[in-house]
Scaffold this active site. Structure first.
Site, PDB file in Angstrom:
ATOM      1  N   LYS A   1       0.841  -1.204   0.000  1.00 26.71           N
ATOM      2  CA  LYS A   1       0.000   0.000   0.000  1.00 26.71           C
ATOM      3  C   LYS A   1       0.874   1.252   0.000  1.00 26.71           C
ATOM      4  O   LYS A   1       1.948   1.269   0.598  1.00 26.71           O
ATOM      5  CB  LYS A   1      -0.881   0.020   1.260  1.00 26.71           C
ATOM      6  CG  LYS A   1      -1.852  -1.143   1.319  1.00 26.71           C
ATOM      7  CD  LYS A   1      -3.199  -0.728   0.759  1.00 26.71           C
ATOM      8  CE  LYS A   1      -4.090  -1.924   0.507  1.00 26.71           C
ATOM      9  NZ  LYS A   1      -4.554  -2.036  -0.875  1.00 26.71           N
ATOM     10  N   CYS A   2       0.370   2.314  -0.621  1.00 29.40           N
ATOM     11  CA  CYS A   2       1.065   3.594  -0.565  1.00 29.40           C
ATOM     12  C   CYS A   2       1.135   4.052   0.887  1.00 29.40           C
ATOM     13  O   CYS A   2       0.185   3.834   1.615  1.00 29.40           O
ATOM     14  CB  CYS A   2       0.334   4.631  -1.419  1.00 29.40           C
ATOM     15  SG  CYS A   2       1.187   4.894  -2.971  1.00 29.40           S
ATOM     16  N   PRO A   3       2.220   4.629   1.351  1.00 27.08           N
ATOM     17  CA  PRO A   3       3.346   5.147   0.556  1.00 27.08           C
ATOM     18  C   PRO A   3       4.493   4.162   0.335  1.00 27.08           C
ATOM     19  O   PRO A   3       5.545   4.580  -0.138  1.00 27.08           O
ATOM     20  CB  PRO A   3       3.830   6.314   1.425  1.00 27.08           C
ATOM     21  CG  PRO A   3       3.574   5.845   2.821  1.00 27.08           C
ATOM     22  CD  PRO A   3       2.332   4.996   2.762  1.00 27.08           C
TER      23      PRO A   3
END
Lengths: 380, 81
Positions: free
Chosen positions: B17-19
């Site tokens: 998942k971002c970041p």
């Protein structure tokens, strides 16, 4: 100064003291059915129509153009679909910007599933709609309605409503203007055919929205017939809520010139200071053409949810457009459309009465919170 | 596809998942020579917007984003400095 600094006015402005007073009084005297003919009913009717006149005046409309809904979202749903329904013969094409509130986009989704077409016009890096593309889109034959917000709810950027309205007028297309973020804070821009707003964003109670349909605009509710609110909105009016909403709008509007200018200076301070005290941060949205109370920034390499949690612990209520903070697991469609960082996003929106000391405290604690989150994620 | 420069390095951020994909990119872009291309494989929708935005902020070049048959994208970034 309270322990928690509430910086989420764009979600909901705290109830204005004058709205609270009006609400308590109206609960006692405005409970009867305003459509009936006995004393209590006439009293409720009078309160309702007084509120309508006040709201109309504040928004630059005629009282008979104003209908009350149960929310801003409902106002948008009814406004979009009712105008499309009323203009069926003109065409079935709907034009909106890519950064409208989800209520506009979802109403467009219903229209598409019903066989209509929707054109979504892109925005610049600041979030401002591309005016040339918007004008091109509304000029297409069969355009029944165009929608544009006054200011974006996530980044605060003002939209060129007057120019968009001129393009619409030249093509005989009605423009629905969603004024949810600016009503009570800034004058309503000219040129709308349909106007929507939400009372709890200007310090009124939840449960009251406003749908204004300019005289001469074709409008036909798509819902089962109902006599209320000039057949535009079904259901028994929330008279006490409406009375309180009108009181809040009157008070907010009277204070607006002074108070919003003060908040705008605090926002300018946040915009200037954050990039100086936090490395690798992007302040988003137009620095000048913006709503007075909203500022948004994204911190590189930072998990938005972690940052919101830390800010909450430190006594700050803010919101975020990062995907990890949304139920959908998708980043905000606004940030996506702008092409800006979607992670590490924080929206600060200041309610009336925010003190400079609260903003200073926010600017003092933010750098260390961001630094610690980056450190925990292994970012040097 | 012939015009696509062969990446000098591929970062597999599928499922991250971002970041995190951006953090991996920022760490590893210096492992490739100047003007070489790094491919970030990611399936978090946020990465599709965030990698090009990171390039803009960091003055690297976003070459293009190519859909992967198994879902997600190969997002190509050229090291500028």
């Amino acid at each position: 100064m309270s322990l928690v600094a509430y910086f989420d006015a764009a979600s909901s402005e705290p109830l204005h003291p004058q709205a609270r007073e009006a609400l308590l009084a109206a609960i006692d005297v405005g409970w009867a059915d305003p459509a009936r003919l006995y004393g209590q009913a006439r009293r409720a009717h009078l309160l309702l129509e007084q509120a309508r006149t006040e709201v109309a005046e504040a928004l630059g409309a005629r009282p008979d153009e104003v209908s009350f809904t149960s929310s801003g979202t409902q106002a948008v749903h009814l406004g979009v679909l009712g105008t499309l329904h009323g203009r069926r013969r003109a065409g079935r094409h709907l034009v909106t910007s890519a950064v409208e509130h989800s209520s506009v986009l979802h109403a467009g989704g219903v229209h598409e599933r019903d066989g209509g077409t929707v054109e979504t016009v892109g925005v610049e890096l600041t979030g401002r709609v591309d005016l040339d593309l918007f004008a091109e889109a509304v000029a297409r034959p069969g355009t029944a309605l165009a929608c544009l917000q006054t200011a974006n709810h996530e980044v605060g950027t003002l939209q060129p409503v007057a120019e968009a309205a001129a393009a619409c007028r030249a093509n005989g297309v009605p423009l629905l203007v969603d004024a949810a973020q600016t009503a009570g804070r800034m004058p309503v821009p000219a040129g709308w055919s349909v106007l929507t707003a939400s009372a709890h964003k200007w310090g009124g109670p939840a449960g009251v929205g406003v749908l204004v349909v300019r005289k001469g605009t074709r409008f036909r509710s798509f819902l089962p017939e109902d006599e209320r609110e000039r057949r535009r909105v079904p259901g028994f009016e929330n008279v006490p809520g409406i009375v309180a909403a009108a009181a809040a709008l009157r008070a907010m509007t009277a204070e607006a010139a002074q108070e919003q200018a003060r908040l705008s200076e605090l926002v300018a301070k946040i915009r200037e200071t954050v990039p100086k005290v936090v490395p690798d941060v992007e302040v988003i949205g137009d620095p000048v053409e913006r709503a007075p109370h909203i500022v948004t920034f994204s911190c590189l390499y930072v998990d938005g949810e972690a940052l919101l949690t830390e800010l909450d612990k430190a006594g700050f209520a803010v919101s975020s457009g990062s995907s990890c903070t949304a139920s959908t697991l998708r980043p905000s469609h606004v940030l996506e459309a702008m092409g800006v960082l979607t992670h590490g996003n924080v929206r600060v929106s200041l309610p009336r009465g925010t003190s400079a000391a609260e903003v200073d405290r926010f600017l003092a604690v933010l750098p260390d919170l961001v630094r610690r989150i980056r450190q925990d994620a292994g970012v040097a | 596809m012939t015009e696509v420069t062969e990446p000098a390095l591929t970062i597999d951020a599928i499922g991250k998942k971002c970041p995190i994909p951006i953090i991996m990119l920022a760490e590893q872009i210096n492992y490739v020579p100047l003007n070489a291309v790094v491919a970030v494989l990611a399936d978090d929708p946020a990465a599709y917007t965030d990698v090009p935005a990171w390039c803009r902020l960091k003055s690297h070049r976003h070459v293009g984003s190519y859909e992967l048959p198994e879902g997600g994208w190969a997002i190509h970034v050229r090291r500028n400095y």
